[in-house]
Design an enzyme around this catalytic site. Structure first.
Site, PDB file in Angstrom:
ATOM      1  N   LYS A  13       0.851  -1.204   0.000  1.00 46.35           N
ATOM      2  CA  LYS A  13       0.000   0.000   0.000  1.00 46.35           C
ATOM      3  C   LYS A  13       0.885   1.253   0.000  1.00 46.35           C
ATOM      4  CE  LYS A  13      -3.546   2.579   2.459  1.00 46.35           C
ATOM      5  NZ  LYS A  13      -4.192   2.905   3.719  1.00 46.35           N
ATOM      6  N   ARG A  19       9.364  10.387  12.129  1.00 47.23           N
ATOM      7  CA  ARG A  19       8.541  10.816  13.265  1.00 47.23           C
ATOM      8  C   ARG A  19       7.085  11.036  12.860  1.00 47.23           C
ATOM      9  NH1 ARG A  19      10.082  12.733  18.308  1.00 47.23           N
ATOM     10  NH2 ARG A  19      11.655  11.098  18.092  1.00 47.23           N
ATOM     11  N   HIS A  77      15.901  20.754  19.064  1.00 45.37           N
ATOM     12  CA  HIS A  77      15.140  19.499  18.867  1.00 45.37           C
ATOM     13  C   HIS A  77      15.744  18.800  17.649  1.00 45.37           C
ATOM     14  CE1 HIS A  77      11.881  16.726  19.136  1.00 45.37           C
ATOM     15  NE2 HIS A  77      10.851  17.487  18.811  1.00 45.37           N
ATOM     16  N   PHE A 124      24.125  16.884  22.317  1.00 46.48           N
ATOM     17  CA  PHE A 124      24.399  16.405  23.681  1.00 46.48           C
ATOM     18  C   PHE A 124      23.294  16.836  24.632  1.00 46.48           C
ATOM     19  CE2 PHE A 124      28.472  16.132  21.710  1.00 46.48           C
ATOM     20  CZ  PHE A 124      29.030  14.992  22.274  1.00 46.48           C
ATOM     21  N   ARG A 154      19.269   5.351  22.236  1.00 44.98           N
ATOM     22  CA  ARG A 154      19.393   5.318  20.778  1.00 44.98           C
ATOM     23  C   ARG A 154      20.823   5.558  20.332  1.00 44.98           C
ATOM     24  NH1 ARG A 154      14.735   9.753  20.114  1.00 44.98           N
ATOM     25  NH2 ARG A 154      16.073  10.643  21.743  1.00 44.98           N
ATOM     26  N   ASP A 168      20.848  12.352  18.173  1.00 44.20           N
ATOM     27  CA  ASP A 168      21.276  13.106  16.996  1.00 44.20           C
ATOM     28  C   ASP A 168      22.772  13.041  16.700  1.00 44.20           C
ATOM     29  OD1 ASP A 168      18.792  13.948  16.219  1.00 44.20           O
ATOM     30  OD2 ASP A 168      18.858  15.824  17.353  1.00 44.20           O
ATOM     31  N   HIS A 180      19.813  15.878  27.255  1.00 46.49           N
ATOM     32  CA  HIS A 180      18.432  15.510  26.967  1.00 46.49           C
ATOM     33  C   HIS A 180      17.510  15.992  28.076  1.00 46.49           C
ATOM     34  CE1 HIS A 180      14.931  13.144  25.799  1.00 46.49           C
ATOM     35  NE2 HIS A 180      15.483  13.185  24.610  1.00 46.49           N
ATOM     36  N   LYS A 209      26.370  26.134  23.810  1.00 43.18           N
ATOM     37  CA  LYS A 209      25.656  24.847  23.767  1.00 43.18           C
ATOM     38  C   LYS A 209      26.333  23.949  22.742  1.00 43.18           C
ATOM     39  CE  LYS A 209      21.781  24.298  26.167  1.00 43.18           C
ATOM     40  NZ  LYS A 209      20.426  24.825  26.050  1.00 43.18           N
ATOM     41  N   ILE A 210      26.493  22.698  23.075  1.00 48.91           N
ATOM     42  CA  ILE A 210      27.067  21.747  22.118  1.00 48.91           C
ATOM     43  C   ILE A 210      25.926  20.867  21.621  1.00 48.91           C
ATOM     44  CG2 ILE A 210      28.955  20.118  21.708  1.00 48.91           C
ATOM     45  CD1 ILE A 210      29.975  22.666  23.111  1.00 48.91           C
TER      46      ILE A 210
HETATM   47  C1  LIG Z   1      16.146  14.135  19.066  1.00 46.21           C
HETATM   48  C2  LIG Z   1      16.192  15.293  19.986  1.00 46.21           C
HETATM   49  O1  LIG Z   1      15.444  16.226  19.846  1.00 46.21           O
HETATM   50  S1  LIG Z   1      17.301  15.193  21.234  1.00 46.21           S
HETATM   51  C3  LIG Z   1      17.669  16.862  21.670  1.00 46.21           C
HETATM   52  C4  LIG Z   1      18.459  17.529  20.585  1.00 46.21           C
HETATM   53  N1  LIG Z   1      18.935  18.847  21.018  1.00 46.21           N
HETATM   54  C5  LIG Z   1      20.232  19.109  21.227  1.00 46.21           C
HETATM   55  O2  LIG Z   1      21.111  18.257  21.064  1.00 46.21           O
HETATM   56  C6  LIG Z   1      20.560  20.515  21.631  1.00 46.21           C
HETATM   57  C7  LIG Z   1      21.596  20.572  22.742  1.00 46.21           C
HETATM   58  N2  LIG Z   1      21.039  20.160  24.000  1.00 46.21           N
HETATM   59  C8  LIG Z   1      20.266  21.022  24.737  1.00 46.21           C
HETATM   60  O3  LIG Z   1      20.118  22.197  24.393  1.00 46.21           O
HETATM   61  C9  LIG Z   1      19.596  20.493  25.978  1.00 46.21           C
HETATM   62  O4  LIG Z   1      20.350  19.440  26.543  1.00 46.21           O
HETATM   63  C10 LIG Z   1      18.147  20.023  25.714  1.00 46.21           C
HETATM   64  C11 LIG Z   1      17.344  21.100  24.967  1.00 46.21           C
HETATM   65  C12 LIG Z   1      18.148  18.750  24.858  1.00 46.21           C
HETATM   66  C13 LIG Z   1      17.488  19.703  27.040  1.00 46.21           C
HETATM   67  O5  LIG Z   1      17.399  20.894  27.756  1.00 46.21           O
HETATM   68  P1  LIG Z   1      17.186  20.924  29.353  1.00 46.21           P
HETATM   69  O6  LIG Z   1      16.196  19.891  29.739  1.00 46.21           O
HETATM   70  O7  LIG Z   1      16.876  22.337  29.697  1.00 46.21           O
HETATM   71  O8  LIG Z   1      18.624  20.492  29.875  1.00 46.21           O
HETATM   72  P2  LIG Z   1      19.115  20.227  31.361  1.00 46.21           P
HETATM   73  O9  LIG Z   1      18.108  20.694  32.357  1.00 46.21           O
HETATM   74  O10 LIG Z   1      19.558  18.813  31.432  1.00 46.21           O
HETATM   75  O11 LIG Z   1      20.400  21.165  31.450  1.00 46.21           O
HETATM   76  C14 LIG Z   1      21.235  21.134  32.583  1.00 46.21           C
HETATM   77  C15 LIG Z   1      22.418  22.043  32.379  1.00 46.21           C
HETATM   78  O12 LIG Z   1      23.272  21.539  31.364  1.00 46.21           O
HETATM   79  C16 LIG Z   1      23.457  22.488  30.350  1.00 46.21           C
HETATM   80  N3  LIG Z   1      23.419  21.814  29.067  1.00 46.21           N
HETATM   81  C17 LIG Z   1      22.453  20.937  28.668  1.00 46.21           C
HETATM   82  N4  LIG Z   1      22.735  20.519  27.430  1.00 46.21           N
HETATM   83  C18 LIG Z   1      23.877  21.133  27.061  1.00 46.21           C
HETATM   84  C19 LIG Z   1      24.650  21.096  25.869  1.00 46.21           C
HETATM   85  N5  LIG Z   1      24.271  20.352  24.836  1.00 46.21           N
HETATM   86  N6  LIG Z   1      25.777  21.834  25.825  1.00 46.21           N
HETATM   87  C20 LIG Z   1      26.160  22.596  26.862  1.00 46.21           C
HETATM   88  N7  LIG Z   1      25.458  22.673  28.011  1.00 46.21           N
HETATM   89  C21 LIG Z   1      24.323  21.947  28.089  1.00 46.21           C
HETATM   90  C22 LIG Z   1      22.269  23.420  30.462  1.00 46.21           C
HETATM   91  O13 LIG Z   1      22.547  24.684  29.895  1.00 46.21           O
HETATM   92  C23 LIG Z   1      22.053  23.456  31.953  1.00 46.21           C
HETATM   93  O14 LIG Z   1      22.999  24.331  32.511  1.00 46.21           O
HETATM   94  P3  LIG Z   1      22.547  25.393  33.632  1.00 46.21           P
HETATM   95  O15 LIG Z   1      22.029  24.538  34.773  1.00 46.21           O
HETATM   96  O16 LIG Z   1      23.802  26.139  33.912  1.00 46.21           O
HETATM   97  O17 LIG Z   1      21.476  26.206  32.981  1.00 46.21           O
HETATM   98  O1  LIG Z   2      12.128  13.667  23.797  1.00 43.06           O
HETATM   99  C1  LIG Z   2      12.630  14.780  23.514  1.00 43.06           C
HETATM  100  O2  LIG Z   2      12.508  15.790  24.222  1.00 43.06           O
HETATM  101  C2  LIG Z   2      13.449  14.939  22.301  1.00 43.06           C
HETATM  102  C3  LIG Z   2      13.812  13.651  21.642  1.00 43.06           C
HETATM  103  O3  LIG Z   2      14.753  12.981  22.008  1.00 43.06           O
HETATM  104  C4  LIG Z   2      12.984  13.180  20.551  1.00 43.06           C
HETATM  105  O4  LIG Z   2      11.963  13.804  20.228  1.00 43.06           O
HETATM  106  O5  LIG Z   2      13.330  12.133  19.940  1.00 43.06           O
END
Ligand SMILES: CC(=O)SCCNC(=O)CCNC(=O)[C@H](O)C(C)(C)COP(=O)(O)OP(=O)(O)OC[C@H]1O[C@@H](n2cnc3c(N)ncnc32)[C@H](O)[C@@H]1OP(=O)(O)O
Ligand SMILES: O=C([O-])CC(=O)C(=O)O
Length: 376
Positions: free
Chosen positions: A72, A337, A222, A259, A270, A312, A261, A255-256
């Site tokens: 399909k 997704r 995201h 990294f 994953r 990612d 979650h 931000k890196i």
């Molecule tokens: C498939 C997906 O969508 S997976 C997510 C993909 N996104 C990314 O890879 C973007 C980079 N990562 C991020 O921005 C974050 O880790 C998110 C958006 C995924 C989650 O955000 P939050 O839930 O707010 O993260 P969390 O509460 O664990 O953060 C804790 C601390 O680590 C820091 N931190 C978290 N991720 C990162 C990162 N990737 N690089 C540097 N510092 C980071 C935050 O700034 C925070 O610091 P603070 O306490 O001084 O403010």
């Molecule tokens: O669950 C989240 O916040 C982001 C994520 O890993 C996804 O959508 O795959």
């Protein structure tokens, strides 16, 4: 066994916003399950179409059901002429996620969901046609060719690769695409899925739900993180350069991407799976740079910040090794997704109440009206 992350603070973190039977994320133990099945098992044993069926129809298909479902989907890959015309108008330098958003929205104009009894057919059409939408636009914009969007390859991942590269993918590449689509298929109440559910809760149509979700997935916090991760690792020629570069970024509090979650505490289940496939692909292409650079980034981030690779990060190198242009990484996420988003839309519709939270007001009180000529 990883503990669950302590969840509180802004961003609705830790607040239960509804119920789902589709997925668990970050519970201790398995880490990620789709309808109770462990992601590691699914990634090893299933086909993506089987997972879409599981999410959308509520059970794993038997052989006959899977064959019929794949047939399909294969029959639904063609693009309507009016959609091709729209895709041909989109500029060459547009972001492919904007193309996906417009493509989905245009499809909703041409093949509108008239009522919810049509939802399964509309969903299957999106699953089947999204790879055609993105590759048709990409090859037209980049090469000026109007590709045929049918192919003999019966998997969605293989179909995408064949349209993109104009030739049948190798068995290895088709397998990796299959695994990747399974890993990205579903993830509970992440931002884009929540967008889809909010839209569904107003009793809107399925294309609106998915169009909104695509826009939400686009952001670098995201789905857009896989493209940003590629931009990062490509800057470095050696693991030592990567280490020095990351240390500088951390010092500057940058931000890196790829990294951390919102829900997982110590690892994203994953990552180990896609990392292993990235290594296989690195060996296949004889890579001596990107994979070692990626591994060093992983080690440095854990050592310095206890931050781990999310889904990612190693997707970036894996896709790159298969010759996929970086700007198409997030559209692949969409192709996958869409199964999870639409399964959530169906679930929301089955037991709906409009999603409408409250806010704490932080603005001024008792503001007095000032006529326009008296305002400073
Ligand atoms: C498939 C997906 O969508 S997976 C997510 C993909 N996104 C990314 O890879 C973007 C980079 N990562 C991020 O921005 C974050 O880790 C998110 C958006 C995924 C989650 O955000 P939050 O839930 O707010 O993260 P969390 O509460 O664990 O953060 C804790 C601390 O680590 C820091 N931190 C978290 N991720 C990162 C990162 N990737 N690089 C540097 N510092 C980071 C935050 O700034 C925070 O610091 P603070 O306490 O001084 O403010
Ligand atoms: O669950 C989240 O916040 C982001 C994520 O890993 C996804 O959508 O795959």
């Amino acid at each position: 066994m990883a503990e669950a992350k302590k969840l509180s603070g802004a961003g609705l973190r830790g607040q239960v916003a509804g119920e789902t039977a589709l997925c668990t994320v970050g519970k201790s133990g398995a880490g990620l399950t789709y309808r109770g099945y462990d992601i590691a098992d699914l990634a090893e044993k299933a086909q993506f179409e089987e997972i879409a069926y599981l999410l959308l129809r509520g059970k794993l298909p038997n052989r006959q059901e899977l064959d019929a479902y794949k047939k399909k989907l294969q029959s639904l890959r063609g693009l309507p002429a009016a959609l091709k015309t729209v895709l041909e108008q989109i500029p060459k330098d547009a972001h492919p996620m904007d193309v996906m958003r417009t493509g989905c929205s245009m499809l909703g104009n041409l093949e509108t969901e008239q009522d919810f009894s049509e939802q399964d057919d509309k969903i299957d059409r999106m699953l089947a046609v999204f790879p055609s939408i993105i590759t048709y636009w990409y090859r037209f914009a980049q090469e000026g060719v109007r590709i045929e969007t049918d192919s003999d390859v019966d998997s969605i991942g293989g179909h995408f690769l064949e349209l993109l590269h104009g030739k049948k993918p190798s068995e290895l590449h088709e397998r990796v695409m299959n695994v990747s689509l399974i890993l990205y298929a579903e993830h509970e109440f992440n931002a884009s899925t929540f967008t889809a559910r909010v839209c569904a809760s107003t009793l809107s149509d399925i294309h609106s739900c998915v169009t909104g979700a695509i826009g939400t997935l686009r952001g670098p916090l995201h789905g857009g993180a896989n493209e940003a991760a590629m931009a990062l690792i490509q800057k470095f020629q050696t693991p030592e350069e990567a280490e020095a570069g990351l240390m500088g970024m951390l010092e500057r509090k940058e931000k890196i991407m790829g990294f951390g979650h919102a829900i997982y505490k110590e690892s994203d289940p994953r990552n180990a799976i896609i990392k292993q496939w990235s290594k296989k692909l690195a060996d296949e292409v004889g890579d001596t740079v990107l994979y070692p650079v990626s591994e060093r980034c992983e080690a440095v981030m854990w050592r310095e910040k206890k931050l781990f690779c999310n889904a990612d990060f190693f997707h970036a190198s894996a896709y790159h090794f298969m010759g996929i242009p970086t700007e198409l990484f997030t559209p692949i996420f969409v192709m996958s997704r869409v199964s999870g988003w639409t399964a959530h839309v169906k679930e929301q519709r089955e037991n709906n109440r409009i999603i409408r939270p409250s806010a704490d007001y932080t603005g001024p009180a008792d503001a007095k009206w000032v006529p326009i000529d008296e305002r400073p």
